[in-house]
Enzyme design. Sequence first.
Site, PDB file in Angstrom:
ATOM      1  N   LYS A 108      41.739  27.912  58.107  1.00  0.00           N
ATOM      2  CA  LYS A 108      41.210  29.210  57.651  1.00  0.00           C
ATOM      3  C   LYS A 108      39.988  29.590  58.478  1.00  0.00           C
ATOM      4  O   LYS A 108      39.163  28.714  58.808  1.00  0.00           O
ATOM      5  CB  LYS A 108      40.846  29.071  56.170  1.00  0.00           C
ATOM      6  N   SER A 153      42.229  33.934  48.807  1.00  0.00           N
ATOM      7  CA  SER A 153      41.934  34.457  50.115  1.00  0.00           C
ATOM      8  C   SER A 153      42.478  33.634  51.281  1.00  0.00           C
ATOM      9  O   SER A 153      42.513  34.134  52.398  1.00  0.00           O
ATOM     10  CB  SER A 153      40.415  34.576  50.275  1.00  0.00           C
ATOM     11  N   SER A 199      41.370  30.371  45.680  1.00  0.00           N
ATOM     12  CA  SER A 199      41.833  30.803  47.006  1.00  0.00           C
ATOM     13  C   SER A 199      42.713  29.845  47.782  1.00  0.00           C
ATOM     14  O   SER A 199      43.288  30.229  48.785  1.00  0.00           O
ATOM     15  CB  SER A 199      40.637  31.167  47.878  1.00  0.00           C
TER      16      SER A 199
HETATM   17  N1  GLN Z   1      39.993  35.816  44.315  1.00  0.00           N
HETATM   18  C1  GLN Z   1      38.747  35.240  43.932  1.00  0.00           C
HETATM   19  C2  GLN Z   1      37.626  36.091  44.456  1.00  0.00           C
HETATM   20  O1  GLN Z   1      37.902  37.131  44.938  1.00  0.00           O
HETATM   21  C3  GLN Z   1      38.641  33.842  44.467  1.00  0.00           C
HETATM   22  C4  GLN Z   1      38.376  33.798  45.911  1.00  0.00           C
HETATM   23  C5  GLN Z   1      38.197  32.422  46.442  1.00  0.00           C
HETATM   24  O2  GLN Z   1      38.575  31.443  45.809  1.00  0.00           O
HETATM   25  N2  GLN Z   1      37.584  32.351  47.594  1.00  0.00           N
HETATM   26  O3  GLN Z   1      36.477  35.763  44.394  1.00  0.00           O
END
Ligand code: GLN
Length: 497
Positions: free
Chosen positions: A85, A160, A184
Amino acid sequence: MSAPASSTELHRLTAHEAQELLSNREVSARELTQASLDRIAAVDEQIGAYLTVVEEHALAQADAADERIGRGDGGPLTGIPVAVKDNMCTVGIRTTCGSRMLEQFVPPYNAHVIERLNDAGAVLLGKTNMDEFAMGSSVEHSAFHPTHNPWSLDRVPGGSSGGSAAAVAADEAIVALGSDTGGSVRQPAAHCGVVGFKPTYGRVSRYGLVAFASSLDQIGPLTKDVRDCALLMNAISGQDPRDATSAPIEVPDFTAALTGEVQGLRVGVVSEYVPGDLDPAMRGVAEAAVKQFEELGATVEWGVSLPSTEYALACYYIIAPSEASANLARYDGVKYGYSYTEGESMWENMDKTRQFGFGDEVKRRIMIGTYALSSGYYDAYYLKALQVRTLIRREFEEAFERFDVLLGLVAPTPAFRLGEKLDDPYQMYLSDIFTLPQPIAGIPSISVPAGFVEGPAGERLPVGLQLMGRPFDEAMLLRAADAYERATSWREQRPEW
Ligand code: GLN
Protein backbone atom coordinates in the site's frame (compact mmCIF):
# COMPACT_ATOMS: atom_id res chain seq x y z
CA MET A 1 4.75 -32.86 -5.04
CA SER A 2 2.57 -30.83 -7.35
CA ALA A 3 3.32 -30.69 -11.05
CA PRO A 4 5.37 -27.66 -12.09
CA ALA A 5 3.04 -24.80 -12.90
CA SER A 6 3.21 -23.58 -16.45
CA SER A 7 4.82 -20.18 -16.67
CA THR A 8 1.55 -18.56 -17.72
CA GLU A 9 0.01 -19.52 -14.40
CA LEU A 10 2.76 -18.57 -11.99
CA HIS A 11 1.01 -15.36 -10.99
CA ARG A 12 -1.89 -17.41 -9.61
CA LEU A 13 0.21 -19.20 -7.00
CA THR A 14 0.17 -18.55 -3.29
CA ALA A 15 3.49 -17.69 -1.64
CA HIS A 16 3.86 -21.14 -0.11
CA GLU A 17 3.09 -22.87 -3.41
CA ALA A 18 5.55 -20.63 -5.21
CA GLN A 19 8.20 -21.21 -2.55
CA GLU A 20 8.04 -24.94 -3.14
CA LEU A 21 8.78 -24.42 -6.82
CA LEU A 22 11.51 -21.88 -6.05
CA SER A 23 13.34 -24.05 -3.58
CA ASN A 24 13.14 -27.07 -5.88
CA ARG A 25 14.59 -24.81 -8.60
CA GLU A 26 11.64 -25.58 -10.85
CA VAL A 27 11.02 -21.88 -11.23
CA SER A 28 13.27 -18.88 -10.71
CA ALA A 29 12.35 -15.75 -8.78
CA ARG A 30 12.93 -13.84 -12.02
CA GLU A 31 10.34 -16.00 -13.85
CA LEU A 32 7.88 -15.64 -11.01
CA THR A 33 8.39 -11.87 -10.82
CA GLN A 34 8.13 -11.54 -14.59
CA ALA A 35 4.84 -13.49 -14.48
CA SER A 36 3.44 -11.03 -11.92
CA LEU A 37 4.69 -8.04 -13.94
CA ASP A 38 3.13 -9.48 -17.12
CA ARG A 39 -0.11 -9.97 -15.27
CA ILE A 40 -0.05 -6.35 -14.11
CA ALA A 41 0.62 -5.22 -17.68
CA ALA A 42 -2.29 -7.34 -18.92
CA VAL A 43 -5.01 -6.42 -16.43
CA ASP A 44 -4.15 -3.37 -14.38
CA GLU A 45 -5.51 -0.93 -16.91
CA GLN A 46 -8.92 -2.35 -16.04
CA ILE A 47 -8.36 -2.88 -12.32
CA GLY A 48 -6.27 0.16 -11.37
CA ALA A 49 -4.73 -1.56 -8.35
CA TYR A 50 -1.32 0.09 -8.62
CA LEU A 51 -0.14 3.68 -8.41
CA THR A 52 3.49 2.80 -9.13
CA VAL A 53 5.01 -0.36 -10.60
CA VAL A 54 8.76 -0.72 -10.15
CA GLU A 55 9.67 -3.22 -12.83
CA GLU A 56 13.46 -2.79 -12.84
CA HIS A 57 13.68 -2.70 -9.08
CA ALA A 58 11.55 -5.87 -8.90
CA LEU A 59 13.67 -7.77 -11.41
CA ALA A 60 16.87 -6.73 -9.63
CA GLN A 61 15.43 -7.95 -6.33
CA ALA A 62 14.35 -11.17 -8.06
CA ASP A 63 17.89 -11.76 -9.32
CA ALA A 64 19.26 -11.18 -5.84
CA ALA A 65 16.68 -13.67 -4.52
CA ASP A 66 17.73 -16.25 -7.10
CA GLU A 67 21.33 -15.86 -5.99
CA ARG A 68 20.31 -16.26 -2.39
CA ILE A 69 18.25 -19.36 -3.14
CA GLY A 70 21.23 -20.68 -5.17
CA ARG A 71 23.41 -20.32 -2.04
CA GLY A 72 20.83 -22.33 -0.11
CA ASP A 73 20.10 -19.25 1.96
CA GLY A 74 16.45 -18.65 1.02
CA GLY A 75 13.52 -18.32 3.41
CA PRO A 76 9.76 -18.66 2.94
CA LEU A 77 9.41 -15.23 1.31
CA THR A 78 12.62 -15.18 -0.72
CA GLY A 79 11.72 -14.37 -4.31
CA ILE A 80 8.01 -13.80 -3.56
CA PRO A 81 6.47 -10.80 -5.38
CA VAL A 82 4.71 -8.42 -2.99
CA ALA A 83 2.52 -5.35 -3.47
CA VAL A 84 2.59 -2.66 -0.77
CA LYS A 85 0.00 0.00 0.00
CA ASP A 86 1.30 3.42 -0.93
CA ASN A 87 1.42 4.70 2.63
CA MET A 88 4.52 2.72 3.60
CA CYS A 89 7.81 4.47 2.93
CA THR A 90 10.09 3.00 0.27
CA VAL A 91 13.56 4.45 -0.34
CA GLY A 92 13.81 5.92 -3.82
CA ILE A 93 10.24 4.94 -4.70
CA ARG A 94 7.56 7.58 -4.42
CA THR A 95 5.07 7.14 -1.62
CA THR A 96 1.96 9.17 -2.38
CA CYS A 97 -0.53 8.06 0.25
CA GLY A 98 -3.09 8.50 -2.52
CA SER A 99 -2.72 12.27 -2.16
CA ARG A 100 -1.68 15.21 -4.33
CA MET A 101 0.13 16.39 -1.22
CA LEU A 102 2.67 13.57 -1.52
CA GLU A 103 2.45 12.99 -5.29
CA GLN A 104 6.18 13.64 -5.71
CA PHE A 105 7.36 12.47 -2.29
CA VAL A 106 10.29 10.05 -2.49
CA PRO A 107 11.15 8.85 1.02
CA PRO A 108 14.76 8.83 2.17
CA TYR A 109 14.16 5.75 4.32
CA ASN A 110 12.30 2.44 4.32
CA ALA A 111 9.40 1.60 6.61
CA HIS A 112 10.16 -1.13 9.13
CA VAL A 113 7.97 -3.62 7.24
CA ILE A 114 9.83 -2.87 4.00
CA GLU A 115 13.15 -3.56 5.74
CA ARG A 116 11.70 -6.83 7.02
CA LEU A 117 10.50 -7.80 3.53
CA ASN A 118 13.93 -6.93 2.13
CA ASP A 119 15.64 -9.01 4.82
CA ALA A 120 13.34 -11.91 3.89
CA GLY A 121 14.35 -11.54 0.23
CA ALA A 122 10.85 -10.63 -0.98
CA VAL A 123 10.39 -8.76 -4.26
CA LEU A 124 8.56 -5.41 -4.26
CA LEU A 125 6.38 -5.12 -7.39
CA GLY A 126 5.01 -1.68 -6.68
CA LYS A 127 2.80 0.53 -4.55
CA THR A 128 -0.94 0.15 -4.47
CA ASN A 129 -3.82 2.57 -4.74
CA MET A 130 -5.66 3.74 -1.63
CA ASP A 131 -8.06 6.32 -0.30
CA GLU A 132 -6.17 9.54 0.40
CA PHE A 133 -4.29 9.17 3.69
CA ALA A 134 -6.26 5.92 4.22
CA MET A 135 -9.49 7.82 4.83
CA GLY A 136 -12.25 5.93 3.09
CA SER A 137 -13.83 2.58 2.35
CA SER A 138 -13.76 2.38 -1.45
CA VAL A 139 -10.50 3.88 -2.88
CA GLU A 140 -12.74 6.49 -4.51
CA HIS A 141 -10.98 9.09 -2.36
CA SER A 142 -7.68 8.38 -4.11
CA ALA A 143 -6.45 11.60 -5.72
CA PHE A 144 -5.35 9.62 -8.79
CA HIS A 145 -7.84 7.06 -10.05
CA PRO A 146 -10.37 4.56 -8.72
CA THR A 147 -9.67 0.84 -8.32
CA HIS A 148 -12.17 -1.66 -9.67
CA ASN A 149 -13.31 -4.82 -7.93
CA PRO A 150 -11.96 -7.84 -9.84
CA TRP A 151 -15.25 -9.68 -9.22
CA SER A 152 -17.35 -6.94 -10.80
CA LEU A 153 -15.61 -4.02 -12.47
CA ASP A 154 -18.34 -1.48 -11.77
CA ARG A 155 -17.99 -2.07 -8.04
CA VAL A 156 -15.51 -0.75 -5.50
CA PRO A 157 -12.81 -3.04 -4.07
CA GLY A 158 -13.44 -1.67 -0.57
CA GLY A 159 -10.92 0.52 1.14
CA SER A 160 -8.75 2.03 2.04
CA SER A 161 -6.31 -0.78 1.14
CA GLY A 162 -8.46 -1.60 -1.91
CA GLY A 163 -5.47 -1.48 -4.27
CA SER A 164 -3.69 -4.20 -2.30
CA ALA A 165 -6.85 -6.32 -2.03
CA ALA A 166 -7.65 -6.01 -5.75
CA ALA A 167 -4.02 -6.75 -6.69
CA VAL A 168 -4.12 -10.04 -4.78
CA ALA A 169 -7.62 -10.96 -5.98
CA ALA A 170 -6.72 -10.31 -9.63
CA ASP A 171 -3.40 -12.19 -9.24
CA GLU A 172 -1.40 -9.03 -9.84
CA ALA A 173 0.66 -9.84 -6.76
CA ILE A 174 1.26 -13.05 -4.84
CA VAL A 175 0.73 -11.29 -1.49
CA ALA A 176 0.28 -7.70 -0.30
CA LEU A 177 0.45 -5.42 2.70
CA GLY A 178 -2.19 -2.92 3.74
CA SER A 179 -2.96 -0.84 6.80
CA ASP A 180 -6.05 -0.97 8.98
CA THR A 181 -7.24 1.90 11.17
CA GLY A 182 -10.96 1.14 11.14
CA GLY A 183 -11.26 -1.78 8.75
CA SER A 184 -9.01 -0.86 5.86
CA VAL A 185 -7.41 -4.29 5.52
CA ARG A 186 -10.39 -6.47 6.42
CA GLN A 187 -13.21 -4.71 4.56
CA PRO A 188 -11.43 -4.67 1.17
CA ALA A 189 -10.29 -8.26 1.76
CA ALA A 190 -13.94 -9.24 2.28
CA HIS A 191 -15.11 -7.36 -0.82
CA CYS A 192 -12.37 -8.87 -3.00
CA GLY A 193 -12.58 -12.43 -1.66
CA VAL A 194 -9.10 -12.62 -0.10
CA VAL A 195 -7.74 -13.03 3.42
CA GLY A 196 -7.05 -9.80 5.35
CA PHE A 197 -5.58 -9.57 8.83
CA LYS A 198 -5.37 -6.73 11.32
CA PRO A 199 -2.88 -7.76 14.00
CA THR A 200 -3.03 -6.60 17.63
CA TYR A 201 -2.11 -2.96 18.16
CA GLY A 202 1.61 -3.10 18.91
CA ARG A 203 2.35 -6.34 17.06
CA VAL A 204 3.82 -4.68 13.95
CA SER A 205 5.99 -1.56 13.96
CA ARG A 206 4.50 1.46 12.19
CA TYR A 207 7.90 3.07 11.66
CA GLY A 208 7.66 4.52 8.14
CA LEU A 209 3.89 4.07 7.86
CA VAL A 210 2.42 7.48 7.06
CA ALA A 211 0.34 8.22 10.16
CA PHE A 212 -3.44 8.58 9.98
CA ALA A 213 -4.72 7.90 13.53
CA SER A 214 -1.80 6.77 15.65
CA SER A 215 -3.72 5.01 18.42
CA LEU A 216 -5.50 2.84 15.83
CA ASP A 217 -3.20 2.27 12.80
CA GLN A 218 -1.83 -1.25 12.24
CA ILE A 219 -0.17 -2.84 9.21
CA GLY A 220 -1.50 -6.21 8.06
CA PRO A 221 -1.31 -8.81 5.27
CA LEU A 222 -3.70 -9.37 2.37
CA THR A 223 -3.23 -12.83 0.92
CA LYS A 224 -4.86 -15.61 -1.08
CA ASP A 225 -4.93 -17.96 1.89
CA VAL A 226 -4.37 -18.11 5.63
CA ARG A 227 -0.99 -19.85 5.38
CA ASP A 228 0.41 -16.95 3.36
CA CYS A 229 -1.01 -14.59 5.95
CA ALA A 230 0.87 -16.47 8.68
CA LEU A 231 4.08 -16.34 6.62
CA LEU A 232 3.82 -12.57 6.23
CA MET A 233 3.00 -12.17 9.91
CA ASN A 234 6.17 -14.10 10.76
CA ALA A 235 8.15 -11.66 8.63
CA ILE A 236 6.71 -8.33 9.81
CA SER A 237 5.89 -8.88 13.51
CA GLY A 238 7.93 -7.95 16.54
CA GLN A 239 9.25 -5.07 18.54
CA ASP A 240 11.11 -2.23 16.84
CA PRO A 241 12.80 0.44 18.97
CA ARG A 242 11.80 3.08 16.40
CA ASP A 243 8.09 2.62 17.18
CA ALA A 244 7.54 3.01 20.92
CA THR A 245 4.09 1.43 20.61
CA SER A 246 5.47 -1.82 19.21
CA ALA A 247 5.27 -4.37 21.99
CA PRO A 248 8.13 -6.34 23.56
CA ILE A 249 6.15 -9.55 23.26
CA GLU A 250 7.58 -12.71 21.81
CA VAL A 251 6.49 -13.56 18.29
CA PRO A 252 5.52 -17.21 17.84
CA ASP A 253 5.93 -19.07 14.55
CA PHE A 254 2.46 -18.36 13.21
CA THR A 255 2.60 -21.20 10.68
CA ALA A 256 2.99 -23.64 13.59
CA ALA A 257 -0.51 -22.63 14.68
CA LEU A 258 -2.05 -23.97 11.48
CA THR A 259 -2.90 -27.41 12.78
CA GLY A 260 -6.35 -27.64 11.21
CA GLU A 261 -7.63 -28.44 14.69
CA VAL A 262 -10.47 -26.47 16.31
CA GLN A 263 -11.99 -29.22 18.43
CA GLY A 264 -13.35 -27.64 21.61
CA LEU A 265 -12.66 -24.07 20.46
CA ARG A 266 -15.21 -21.78 22.11
CA VAL A 267 -16.72 -19.51 19.49
CA GLY A 268 -19.16 -16.70 20.32
CA VAL A 269 -21.37 -15.27 17.57
CA VAL A 270 -21.73 -11.53 18.18
CA SER A 271 -25.36 -10.48 17.63
CA GLU A 272 -24.39 -6.91 16.69
CA TYR A 273 -22.26 -8.26 13.81
CA VAL A 274 -25.03 -10.46 12.43
CA PRO A 275 -27.96 -8.13 13.15
CA GLY A 276 -31.61 -9.05 12.66
CA ASP A 277 -32.15 -6.61 9.82
CA LEU A 278 -29.29 -8.02 7.78
CA ASP A 279 -29.97 -9.05 4.19
CA PRO A 280 -31.02 -12.74 4.35
CA ALA A 281 -28.35 -13.82 1.87
CA MET A 282 -25.62 -12.19 3.98
CA ARG A 283 -27.08 -13.79 7.08
CA GLY A 284 -27.08 -17.13 5.32
CA VAL A 285 -23.33 -16.85 4.80
CA ALA A 286 -22.78 -16.27 8.53
CA GLU A 287 -25.08 -19.17 9.45
CA ALA A 288 -23.30 -21.54 7.10
CA ALA A 289 -19.93 -20.53 8.55
CA VAL A 290 -21.19 -21.16 12.08
CA LYS A 291 -22.41 -24.60 11.01
CA GLN A 292 -19.01 -25.31 9.54
CA PHE A 293 -17.32 -24.49 12.84
CA GLU A 294 -19.75 -26.76 14.66
CA GLU A 295 -19.00 -29.59 12.25
CA LEU A 296 -15.31 -29.06 12.92
CA GLY A 297 -15.93 -29.67 16.61
CA ALA A 298 -16.00 -26.10 17.92
CA THR A 299 -18.52 -25.13 20.59
CA VAL A 300 -20.53 -22.28 19.14
CA GLU A 301 -22.85 -20.01 21.08
CA TRP A 302 -25.19 -17.56 19.35
CA GLY A 303 -26.46 -14.38 20.91
CA VAL A 304 -23.31 -12.93 22.45
CA SER A 305 -24.00 -9.22 22.84
CA LEU A 306 -21.49 -6.38 22.80
CA PRO A 307 -23.97 -3.54 23.38
CA SER A 308 -21.43 -0.69 23.06
CA THR A 309 -20.93 -1.65 19.41
CA GLU A 310 -23.64 0.86 18.57
CA TYR A 311 -21.39 3.70 19.78
CA ALA A 312 -18.29 2.51 17.91
CA LEU A 313 -18.96 4.60 14.82
CA ALA A 314 -19.39 7.83 16.77
CA CYS A 315 -16.39 7.00 18.94
CA TYR A 316 -14.18 6.24 15.92
CA TYR A 317 -15.25 9.36 14.04
CA ILE A 318 -14.13 11.51 16.96
CA ILE A 319 -10.88 9.73 17.81
CA ALA A 320 -9.62 9.05 14.27
CA PRO A 321 -10.22 12.58 12.90
CA SER A 322 -8.82 14.14 16.09
CA GLU A 323 -5.58 12.23 15.71
CA ALA A 324 -5.58 12.83 11.96
CA SER A 325 -5.93 16.58 12.45
CA ALA A 326 -2.77 16.53 14.55
CA ASN A 327 -0.86 14.11 12.30
CA LEU A 328 -1.69 16.00 9.13
CA ALA A 329 -0.58 19.36 10.52
CA ARG A 330 2.92 18.50 9.23
CA TYR A 331 1.77 19.02 5.63
CA ASP A 332 2.33 22.75 5.56
CA GLY A 333 4.39 22.93 2.38
CA VAL A 334 7.63 23.61 4.23
CA LYS A 335 9.46 20.37 4.76
CA TYR A 336 8.12 17.90 2.22
CA GLY A 337 5.29 17.27 -0.15
CA TYR A 338 3.38 19.70 -2.31
CA SER A 339 4.21 23.34 -1.72
CA TYR A 340 2.37 26.37 -3.06
CA THR A 341 4.85 29.22 -3.39
CA GLU A 342 3.09 31.96 -5.37
CA GLY A 343 1.38 33.57 -2.39
CA GLU A 344 2.11 36.96 -0.91
CA SER A 345 2.85 35.65 2.54
CA MET A 346 3.93 32.49 4.28
CA TRP A 347 0.38 32.15 5.60
CA GLU A 348 -1.14 32.35 2.15
CA ASN A 349 1.32 29.72 0.90
CA MET A 350 0.45 27.42 3.77
CA ASP A 351 -3.25 27.97 3.20
CA LYS A 352 -3.08 27.23 -0.51
CA THR A 353 -0.75 24.26 -0.01
CA ARG A 354 -3.41 22.64 2.13
CA GLN A 355 -6.30 23.84 -0.02
CA PHE A 356 -4.85 22.31 -3.21
CA GLY A 357 -2.92 19.41 -1.65
CA PHE A 358 -5.76 17.76 0.28
CA GLY A 359 -8.98 16.28 -1.10
CA ASP A 360 -12.45 16.87 0.35
CA GLU A 361 -12.61 13.84 2.65
CA VAL A 362 -9.25 14.65 4.23
CA LYS A 363 -10.33 18.26 4.76
CA ARG A 364 -13.58 17.06 6.32
CA ARG A 365 -11.67 14.88 8.79
CA ILE A 366 -9.22 17.67 9.67
CA MET A 367 -12.13 20.01 10.37
CA ILE A 368 -14.02 17.47 12.49
CA GLY A 369 -10.87 16.62 14.43
CA THR A 370 -9.85 20.21 15.00
CA TYR A 371 -13.34 20.98 16.25
CA ALA A 372 -13.47 17.96 18.56
CA LEU A 373 -10.13 18.89 20.13
CA SER A 374 -10.85 22.59 20.52
CA SER A 375 -11.22 24.18 23.90
CA GLY A 376 -14.78 23.92 25.18
CA TYR A 377 -15.55 20.88 23.00
CA TYR A 378 -12.68 18.61 24.05
CA ASP A 379 -14.53 17.29 27.11
CA ALA A 380 -17.83 16.87 25.32
CA TYR A 381 -16.40 15.02 22.33
CA TYR A 382 -12.85 13.76 22.59
CA LEU A 383 -12.89 12.85 26.27
CA LYS A 384 -16.33 11.25 25.91
CA ALA A 385 -15.06 9.19 22.98
CA LEU A 386 -12.14 7.96 25.09
CA GLN A 387 -14.60 6.86 27.78
CA VAL A 388 -16.66 4.96 25.22
CA ARG A 389 -13.42 3.41 23.99
CA THR A 390 -12.83 1.99 27.45
CA LEU A 391 -16.36 0.52 27.50
CA ILE A 392 -15.84 -1.14 24.12
CA ARG A 393 -12.52 -2.59 25.23
CA ARG A 394 -14.01 -3.92 28.48
CA GLU A 395 -16.86 -5.63 26.67
CA PHE A 396 -14.39 -7.50 24.51
CA GLU A 397 -12.32 -8.44 27.59
CA GLU A 398 -15.40 -9.87 29.28
CA ALA A 399 -16.44 -11.79 26.18
CA PHE A 400 -12.96 -13.29 25.87
CA GLU A 401 -13.29 -14.72 29.37
CA ARG A 402 -15.92 -17.06 27.90
CA PHE A 403 -14.82 -17.42 24.30
CA ASP A 404 -11.57 -18.05 22.43
CA VAL A 405 -12.84 -16.46 19.26
CA LEU A 406 -15.68 -14.07 18.45
CA LEU A 407 -17.40 -14.39 15.08
CA GLY A 408 -19.38 -12.05 12.86
CA LEU A 409 -19.41 -10.58 9.38
CA VAL A 410 -16.80 -8.12 8.12
CA ALA A 411 -19.28 -5.81 6.40
CA PRO A 412 -23.07 -5.58 6.27
CA THR A 413 -23.19 -5.69 2.45
CA PRO A 414 -21.01 -6.97 -0.38
CA ALA A 415 -19.00 -4.49 -2.48
CA PHE A 416 -21.12 -1.52 -3.53
CA ARG A 417 -21.18 0.25 -6.88
CA LEU A 418 -18.61 2.88 -7.77
CA GLY A 419 -20.16 6.26 -7.01
CA GLU A 420 -22.98 4.79 -4.91
CA LYS A 421 -21.86 6.28 -1.57
CA LEU A 422 -19.55 9.01 -2.75
CA ASP A 423 -21.90 11.89 -2.03
CA ASP A 424 -23.02 10.56 1.32
CA PRO A 425 -20.11 10.34 3.78
CA TYR A 426 -22.31 8.85 6.49
CA GLN A 427 -23.34 5.92 4.27
CA MET A 428 -19.67 5.42 3.40
CA TYR A 429 -18.75 5.41 7.10
CA LEU A 430 -21.47 2.83 7.82
CA SER A 431 -19.81 0.29 5.56
CA ASP A 432 -17.16 -0.10 8.30
CA ILE A 433 -19.66 -0.57 11.08
CA PHE A 434 -18.39 -4.10 11.95
CA THR A 435 -14.68 -3.29 11.60
CA LEU A 436 -14.36 -0.18 13.77
CA PRO A 437 -14.64 -1.77 17.26
CA GLN A 438 -11.53 -3.99 16.95
CA PRO A 439 -9.00 -1.19 16.33
CA ILE A 440 -10.77 0.83 19.02
CA ALA A 441 -10.11 -2.07 21.42
CA GLY A 442 -6.72 -2.87 19.87
CA ILE A 443 -7.59 -6.55 19.34
CA PRO A 444 -6.62 -8.71 16.34
CA SER A 445 -9.18 -9.61 13.73
CA ILE A 446 -9.14 -11.56 10.47
CA SER A 447 -11.34 -11.53 7.39
CA VAL A 448 -11.57 -14.86 5.61
CA PRO A 449 -13.59 -15.64 2.45
CA ALA A 450 -16.89 -17.28 3.43
CA GLY A 451 -18.95 -17.48 0.27
CA PHE A 452 -20.84 -15.33 -2.17
CA VAL A 453 -24.06 -13.44 -2.56
CA GLU A 454 -25.62 -12.61 -5.87
CA GLY A 455 -25.68 -9.04 -7.14
CA PRO A 456 -28.68 -7.64 -9.07
CA ALA A 457 -27.01 -8.42 -12.40
CA GLY A 458 -26.29 -11.98 -11.31
CA GLU A 459 -22.69 -11.15 -10.29
CA ARG A 460 -21.04 -13.30 -7.65
CA LEU A 461 -19.91 -11.01 -4.88
CA PRO A 462 -17.62 -12.36 -2.15
CA VAL A 463 -18.49 -12.13 1.54
CA GLY A 464 -15.96 -12.11 4.38
CA LEU A 465 -16.26 -13.83 7.75
CA GLN A 466 -14.68 -11.96 10.65
CA LEU A 467 -12.96 -13.73 13.53
CA MET A 468 -11.76 -11.68 16.48
CA GLY A 469 -9.34 -12.73 19.20
CA ARG A 470 -7.57 -11.74 22.40
CA PRO A 471 -4.70 -9.26 22.24
CA PHE A 472 -1.52 -10.93 20.95
CA ASP A 473 -3.36 -14.21 20.36
CA GLU A 474 -3.10 -13.93 16.59
CA ALA A 475 -2.08 -17.60 16.48
CA MET A 476 -5.53 -18.66 17.69
CA LEU A 477 -7.25 -16.62 14.98
CA LEU A 478 -4.98 -17.94 12.26
CA ARG A 479 -5.59 -21.49 13.46
CA ALA A 480 -9.38 -21.04 13.42
CA ALA A 481 -9.37 -19.27 10.04
CA ASP A 482 -7.10 -21.89 8.50
CA ALA A 483 -9.24 -24.78 9.77
CA TYR A 484 -12.32 -23.10 8.33
CA GLU A 485 -10.56 -22.41 5.03
CA ARG A 486 -9.47 -26.05 4.72
CA ALA A 487 -13.03 -27.25 5.33
CA THR A 488 -14.49 -25.00 2.62
CA SER A 489 -13.73 -24.45 -1.05
CA TRP A 490 -14.06 -20.66 -1.20
CA ARG A 491 -10.32 -20.26 -1.52
CA GLU A 492 -10.34 -22.08 -4.89
CA GLN A 493 -12.96 -19.80 -6.37
CA ARG A 494 -11.39 -16.89 -8.17
CA PRO A 495 -12.71 -14.09 -10.35
CA GLU A 496 -12.78 -15.00 -14.04
CA TRP A 497 -10.00 -13.30 -15.95
N1 GLN B 1 -13.05 3.52 6.35
C1 GLN B 1 -12.54 3.95 7.61
C2 GLN B 1 -12.18 5.41 7.52
O1 GLN B 1 -12.50 6.00 6.56
C3 GLN B 1 -11.33 3.14 7.98
C4 GLN B 1 -10.13 3.50 7.21
C5 GLN B 1 -8.91 2.76 7.61
O2 GLN B 1 -8.99 1.72 8.27
N2 GLN B 1 -7.79 3.31 7.25
O3 GLN B 1 -11.61 5.99 8.40
